[in-house]
Design a protein around this motif. Structure first.
Motif, short mmCIF file in Angstrom:
data_model
loop_
_atom_site.label_atom_id
_atom_site.label_comp_id
_atom_site.label_asym_id
_atom_site.label_seq_id
_atom_site.Cartn_x
_atom_site.Cartn_y
_atom_site.Cartn_z
N ALA A 111 -8.34 -11.71 -7.89
CA ALA A 111 -8.27 -10.25 -7.76
C ALA A 111 -7.39 -9.66 -8.86
CB ALA A 111 -7.72 -9.88 -6.38
N LEU B 93 -13.87 -4.29 -3.75
CA LEU B 93 -12.92 -5.09 -2.98
C LEU B 93 -13.66 -6.29 -2.40
CD1 LEU B 93 -10.98 -2.29 -1.05
CD2 LEU B 93 -10.77 -3.03 -3.44
N LEU C 247 -4.98 -0.13 -7.54
CA LEU C 247 -6.08 0.56 -8.20
C LEU C 247 -5.73 2.02 -8.49
CD1 LEU C 247 -9.13 -0.90 -6.21
CD2 LEU C 247 -8.30 -1.56 -8.48
N GLU D 255 -5.29 -10.50 -1.41
CA GLU D 255 -6.03 -9.73 -2.41
C GLU D 255 -5.49 -8.30 -2.55
OE1 GLU D 255 -8.74 -12.82 -0.62
OE2 GLU D 255 -7.35 -11.30 0.13
N ASP D 256 -4.87 -7.80 -1.49
CA ASP D 256 -4.35 -6.43 -1.54
C ASP D 256 -3.21 -6.27 -2.55
OD1 ASP D 256 -6.11 -5.24 0.18
OD2 ASP D 256 -4.89 -5.58 1.97
N TYR E 164 -5.55 -4.93 -5.04
CA TYR E 164 -6.30 -3.75 -4.61
C TYR E 164 -5.39 -2.53 -4.40
CZ TYR E 164 -9.80 -7.34 -3.44
OH TYR E 164 -10.67 -8.40 -3.48
N SER E 165 -4.16 -2.76 -3.96
CA SER E 165 -3.25 -1.64 -3.70
C SER E 165 -2.77 -0.97 -4.98
CB SER E 165 -2.04 -2.13 -2.90
OG SER E 165 -1.30 -3.11 -3.63
N TYR F 87 -11.21 1.35 -11.02
CA TYR F 87 -12.02 1.01 -9.84
C TYR F 87 -12.60 -0.38 -10.00
CZ TYR F 87 -15.98 0.57 -6.72
OH TYR F 87 -16.86 0.09 -5.79
N LEU G 95 -8.40 -7.13 -11.89
CA LEU G 95 -7.62 -5.91 -12.12
C LEU G 95 -7.20 -5.82 -13.58
CD1 LEU G 95 -6.08 -3.40 -11.12
CD2 LEU G 95 -4.16 -4.91 -10.59
N TRP H 60 0.80 -1.22 0.00
CA TRP H 60 0.00 0.00 0.00
C TRP H 60 0.84 1.27 0.00
CZ3 TRP H 60 -4.93 0.27 -1.22
CH2 TRP H 60 -5.74 -0.86 -1.07
N TYR I 37 -12.65 -9.30 -0.31
CA TYR I 37 -11.68 -10.08 0.44
C TYR I 37 -12.18 -11.51 0.59
CZ TYR I 37 -9.06 -5.87 1.49
OH TYR I 37 -8.30 -4.73 1.37
#
Length: 354
Positions: free
Chosen positions: A174, A165, A156, A149-150, A153-154, A162, A178, A81, A167
């Motif tokens: 994921a 999320l 995006l 999953e991050d 997500y990190s 968009y 993306l 992140w 989890y």
């Protein structure tokens, strides 16, 4: 700050960081501050508190490479992140455990670039669309996230897309979602640089004769025969063993490495050697193109046929046209009427036509 002091327990982990952030914000004349998850707005300043970097003012004064080693090794540069926290804000200040200002992302640019692999232009605010999808993905290669999953997500914000999320869906799903959102966003827009499918040049597994001198006329003929217009070409170098075919090919690859998006060397001595070469190619591609999901998911220790198919599929993608495959040691080609079971049919190991 007063509200936080009243409601937060001073004994909780991280309280000191919040208190320091508030005091630093006051010193900088800021009216409000946020912690951790909100310092990604380009209009805001970002304070990065590094609890694993212990450097006092006296240590910083010597400005030696050794004194900055803990900064380069900080866990902050390995978290998923924090990538957008580093790139998005115009101003990022770094503080040591002792609350000493280490510098900002401008003054520490060289250290940050060497540590993260992120180009200086990206740190300086260049549009992220100036960098290909593969290049931006490479910035996350050594970063880890608490939740699998991050990993997707990190990113995006890095790709300005968009998606919900979810989890529990797993990292692979994921990343697949993306990839789909990136593909949607890139259609009919200039926001995404055309993906170049580039793979770093390496012939580390190929023996190289140090003083081999290739005749220029032969190199020119090979280059002319192959062309670099994206069309499929096949060139065969044939001759007696030991006359220098392999070394001539090595010389060609080195001379023209910048003409190709990727050069892959495969040993076709026998079928097993060839499949093992495909395993190396698969690992090389997936390392630099982690969104190539089939390559990333294929088990390189089990079904080698799946590995071969995954590599061929990636090389057959519509815009992936500038690679060079070199098949070495093909001493027993498959010929009509030849029934030797050890003979390799090279056609089965060529990428599909476009």
């Amino acid at each position: 700050m007063a509200t936080i002091l009243k409601r937060a327990s001073k004994g909780k982990a991280g309280y000191g960081k919040i208190q320091f952030c508030g005091e630093q914000a006051r010193r900088d004349g800021l009216q409000y501050f946020w912690v951790d998850t909100c310092c990604i707005d380009k209009s805001n300043a970002c304070y990065v508190y590094l609890p694993d970097v212990s450097q006092s003012s006296s240590v910083l004064a010597d400005n030696s490479n050794e004194s900055w080693e803990s900064f380069r090794k900080s866990e902050w540069f390995r978290r998923g992140w924090t990538l957008q926290e580093l790139i998005a804000p115009a101003s990022v200040d770094f503080f040591s455990r002792e609350e000493v200002l280490l510098g900002n992302k401008t003054s520490l640019e060289q250290d940050i670039c060497e540590t993260t692999g992120i180009p200086a232009t990206a740190l300086r605010g260049s549009a992220l669309s100036d960098f290909s999808v593969a290049e931006r993905m490479s910035w996350t290669e050594c970063r880890e996230t608490t939740y699998k999953e991050d990993k997707a997500y990190s990113l995006l914000g890095i790709f300005d897309v968009y998606m919900p999320l979810i989890y529990g869906e797993g990292k692979d799903r994921a990343l697949r979602r993306l990839r789909e959102e990136i593909d949607k966003a890139s259609r009919g827009t200039s926001l995404f640089k055309r993906e170049d499918f580039s793979v770093s040049f390496s012939l580390s597994d190929v023996s190289d004769v140090e003083h081999f001198v290739a005749r220029k006329i032969e190199l020119v003929k090979i280059h002319k025969a192959l062309g670099v217009d994206g069309s499929r070409r096949v060139v065969v170098l044939h001759g007696l063993g030991g006359i220098g075919k392999t070394q001539l090919t090595v010389a060609y690859a080195k001379r023209h490495k910048d003409d190709y998006s990727g050069i892959f060397w495969l040993n076709i001595k026998d079928e097993n050697s060839l499949k093992q070469s495909f395993v190396k190619v698969a690992k090389q591609i997936s390392r630099e193109h982690p969104l190539a999901l089939r390559l990333s998911n294929v088990d390189t220790n089990e079904n080698l046929d799946d590995v071969v198919d995954a590599v061929k599929e990636w090389l057959s993608l519509l815009n992936n046209k500038r690679w060079l495959m070199i098949y070495d040691n093909y001493d027993s080609p498959k010929l009509p009427g030849k029934t030797d079971p050890t003979v390799v049919n090279i056609r089965e190991f060529l990428p599909e036509l476009y």
